[in-house]
Design an enzyme around this catalytic site. Sequence first.
Site, short mmCIF file in Angstrom:
data_model
loop_
_atom_site.label_atom_id
_atom_site.label_comp_id
_atom_site.label_asym_id
_atom_site.label_seq_id
_atom_site.Cartn_x
_atom_site.Cartn_y
_atom_site.Cartn_z
N ASP A 72 0.82 -1.21 0.00
CA ASP A 72 0.00 0.00 0.00
C ASP A 72 0.85 1.26 0.00
O ASP A 72 2.07 1.21 0.13
CB ASP A 72 -0.94 0.01 1.20
CG ASP A 72 -0.28 -0.55 2.47
OD1 ASP A 72 0.94 -0.40 2.62
OD2 ASP A 72 -1.00 -1.12 3.31
N ASP A 141 -7.54 -3.56 14.42
CA ASP A 141 -8.93 -3.91 14.10
C ASP A 141 -9.02 -5.06 13.11
O ASP A 141 -10.06 -5.30 12.51
CB ASP A 141 -9.68 -2.69 13.56
CG ASP A 141 -9.04 -2.09 12.32
OD1 ASP A 141 -8.05 -2.68 11.82
OD2 ASP A 141 -9.51 -1.05 11.84
N HIS A 143 -7.37 -5.52 10.25
CA HIS A 143 -7.24 -5.28 8.82
C HIS A 143 -5.89 -5.77 8.30
O HIS A 143 -4.91 -5.85 9.05
CB HIS A 143 -7.45 -3.79 8.46
CG HIS A 143 -6.34 -2.88 8.89
ND1 HIS A 143 -6.44 -2.02 9.95
CD2 HIS A 143 -5.11 -2.68 8.37
CE1 HIS A 143 -5.31 -1.33 10.07
NE2 HIS A 143 -4.48 -1.72 9.12
N GLU A 148 -9.74 -2.20 5.36
CA GLU A 148 -10.36 -1.90 6.63
C GLU A 148 -11.57 -2.80 6.88
O GLU A 148 -12.07 -3.46 5.97
CB GLU A 148 -10.79 -0.43 6.65
CG GLU A 148 -9.67 0.56 6.32
CD GLU A 148 -8.74 0.83 7.49
OE1 GLU A 148 -8.47 -0.10 8.28
OE2 GLU A 148 -8.26 1.97 7.62
#
Length: 273
Positions: A72, A141, A143, A148
């Site tokens: 990314d 979380d 991801h 996400e």
Amino acid sequence: MRVIIAKDYDEMSLWAANYVAQRIIEANPTHEHPFKLGCPTGSSPLGLYRRLIELNKKGVLSFQNVVTFNMDEYVNLPVEHPESYHSFMWNNFFSHIDIKKENVHILDGNAPDLLAECAHYEEMIAQAGGIDLFMGGIGEDGHIAFNEPGSSLTSRTRIKTLTSNTIQANKRFFDNDETLVPKLALTVGVGTVMDAKEVLILCNGPKKARALHHMIDNGVNHMWTASMLQMHPHGTVVCDEDATAEMKLSTYQYFKDKQRLQGMLEQYLELYK
């Protein structure tokens, strides 16, 4: 899914680096048939990168015939910015090994047409013959890359809006000022990662314990996108003891037993080579 539980961060990084090095060496890559390696950023892989650099410096491992694809990059953050993922990779890894600059691929978050950039990235991966081993981390979380919670589990490289949790987690890299954290990023999709021949996920520290629990103990869930690794035929999670704090005791014992038995099997096979 294979789960390796290391004593601490250093042991986790050492195991992961040796695993990656072994895969590259076994592939015996050439210019015509390079080894394609997917690379993450963040704090989790820093120890792994340091260990790979050591192996390269010692002459044990070469990256001359390794082609990399990063996961990314932030949108509209200058490449030369110290927190861009271009800077991260060159400062912490690429500048210290014998990789060829033309073999490094990182998404361009400043491309004039971001949709075209994402499509082109997928094309480059396909033209390279797919990724042999995708390394990655996991967010608090759950991801993976910037996929996400709520992301499609078949998603491809695309533009993503970052959640407030991710922005909060990343503000430490931007003088703890969340207004400085980019709100958009380009990321490979969950489907892109799952297409790799192998996937190796790093997970360390107590802050990742809840994510690891959902990733391993529960079923595949688009709200915990890293849980998709359960569906990969050659997926491995390497974690430290701190990250197992919320794992079910039965799950923890199961994977520790498998790890012990695997070690015994490897010793046996070594004796009878």
